[in-house]
Design an enzyme around this catalytic site. Sequence first.
Site, short mmCIF file in Angstrom:
data_model
loop_
_atom_site.label_atom_id
_atom_site.label_comp_id
_atom_site.label_asym_id
_atom_site.label_seq_id
_atom_site.Cartn_x
_atom_site.Cartn_y
_atom_site.Cartn_z
CG HIS A 136 -1.79 -1.22 1.31
ND1 HIS A 136 -3.08 -1.22 0.80
CD2 HIS A 136 -1.58 -2.47 1.77
CE1 HIS A 136 -3.62 -2.43 0.97
NE2 HIS A 136 -2.72 -3.21 1.56
CG LEU A 137 3.21 2.20 -2.94
CD1 LEU A 137 3.77 2.43 -4.35
CD2 LEU A 137 4.35 2.02 -1.94
CG ASP B 84 -5.60 -5.94 0.04
OD1 ASP B 84 -5.78 -7.06 0.52
OD2 ASP B 84 -4.88 -5.08 0.57
CG HIS C 170 -8.78 -8.68 2.18
ND1 HIS C 170 -7.70 -8.05 2.73
CD2 HIS C 170 -9.62 -8.94 3.20
CE1 HIS C 170 -7.88 -7.93 4.04
NE2 HIS C 170 -9.05 -8.46 4.35
CG ASN D 47 -7.87 -6.41 9.40
OD1 ASN D 47 -7.93 -6.87 10.52
ND2 ASN D 47 -8.49 -5.30 9.04
CG ASP E 142 -0.92 -6.54 3.66
OD1 ASP E 142 -1.23 -5.53 3.00
OD2 ASP E 142 -1.70 -7.05 4.49
O1 DOR Z 1 -4.04 -4.82 7.92
C1 DOR Z 1 -4.33 -4.46 6.79
N1 DOR Z 1 -4.12 -3.21 6.38
N2 DOR Z 1 -4.86 -5.35 5.96
C2 DOR Z 1 -5.36 -4.99 4.75
O2 DOR Z 1 -5.79 -5.85 4.02
C3 DOR Z 1 -5.35 -3.59 4.33
C4 DOR Z 1 -4.27 -2.85 5.01
C5 DOR Z 1 -4.36 -1.36 4.88
O3 DOR Z 1 -4.69 -0.86 3.79
O4 DOR Z 1 -4.04 -0.68 5.85
ZN ZN Z 2 -5.38 -7.38 2.30
#
Ligand code: DOR
Ligand code: ZN
Length: 432
Positions: free
Chosen positions: A69-70, A159, A186, A285, A312
Amino acid sequence: MMKGTINPVSNILIKGGRVLASGGTTEGDVLIAGGRIEAIGGEQRADGADVIQAAGLWVVPGLVDIHCHLREPGFEHKEDIASGVAAAAKGGFTTVCCMANTNPVNDNAVVTEFIKRRAEEAGPVRVLPVAAVTKGLMGEELTEMGELREVGAVAVSDDGKSVRNAQRMRLALSYAKCFGLVVISHPEDEDLVDGGLMNEGYWSTALGLPGTTRAAEETIIARDCMLAALENARLHVAHVSTAGGAEIIRQAKRAGAPVTCETAPHYLYATDEWAQGYDANTKVNPPLRTVGDRDALIEALKDGTIDCIATDHAPHHLDDKNVEYALAASGISGFETAFSICWTVLVKSGRFTPEQLFDKLSLSPARVLGIDAPALEVGSRADITIIDPEAEWTVDPSKFLSRGKNTPFAGRTLSGEVKRTIAGGVVVYRGE
Ligand code: DOR
Ligand code: ZN
């Protein structure tokens, strides 16, 4: 690293490393010229080249992360593409695929193109966007997958959550197949999660925190594997965290379903016991599971049930984490610890050879999404990571290049360290 701070493309000579070349592991030099690999093996010479002494170090294909996640656009206080890419480079990654849960969501060509443009400005680490399955991640209307593919989306995923409606997921798999796109699932049924904050079990009871049953994950894995088999469409399951989830995928693969999956480094090391003390950095998660799950995931990785490891990387701002457990955001800032966690748990312990681990972190993830894999062979783009297998270091989040300092690994000592990362023939990370 950001534009302006990196070396211009010059010749680089990596001296005397243990080189994981496409044809097999060999000792010797690697010469890079014009952004490409010019020669491998033996003693090379290049006047005026930037020389990297690599005796005792591994010289391997650049690592590939297909799940991060950027945060840009929309959540730049957590991370932006430039800071994310700098952190990725420090973690040894030369290719990263970023998820669609930005603001606005990456559910249309304009956002995909924006991400690609920002990535180009940030430097030569390849950033490949994953677009959404449904508009706004709302689980209703499918995105224009053909158009998204044309502008550079490499997969589709909602996701952060699963596609709640099974029929919608079936249609998504069938539609994505028309464009050769993999759907990344997801695996969490939000109705079964039902407000759970950590793994449901001994520790959730002991700590008095609402738990999430493993069935929340496993029912979606089973459902999506069945739908993928039904449509004969490519499914990739993100961050498998339970023994049962891995077993369902093992069976689905045996039955010939076109399914692949990943796990994340934190599930290979940390467990639900780490939530003692209520450190919100352990909240993620799907949640951290038990020792039994962790051991089963390592087995599944070894027997090929789990195809690859993805970080992740989920950076959050201190204000999102420095609150009571129930209110904290979920996620772990993962780029800068991923490699060393894997090296410590898998290689240092003797469970995996270095070659087996590098496959799970480079070739195999690229294969899962059908993207070009970095290859140490003459003529290839020079995407190379240099590793010190003997280094030991202690995780200090204040030194992260990521804006997200959220990690449950702070203070832990890990083995194996990234020393240099070269992307497109440019040194994008230079360790001490
Ligand atoms: O813990 C998580 N954070 N699981 C995810 O699937 C999304 C992610 C987030 O975007 O922060
Ligand atoms: Zn995820």
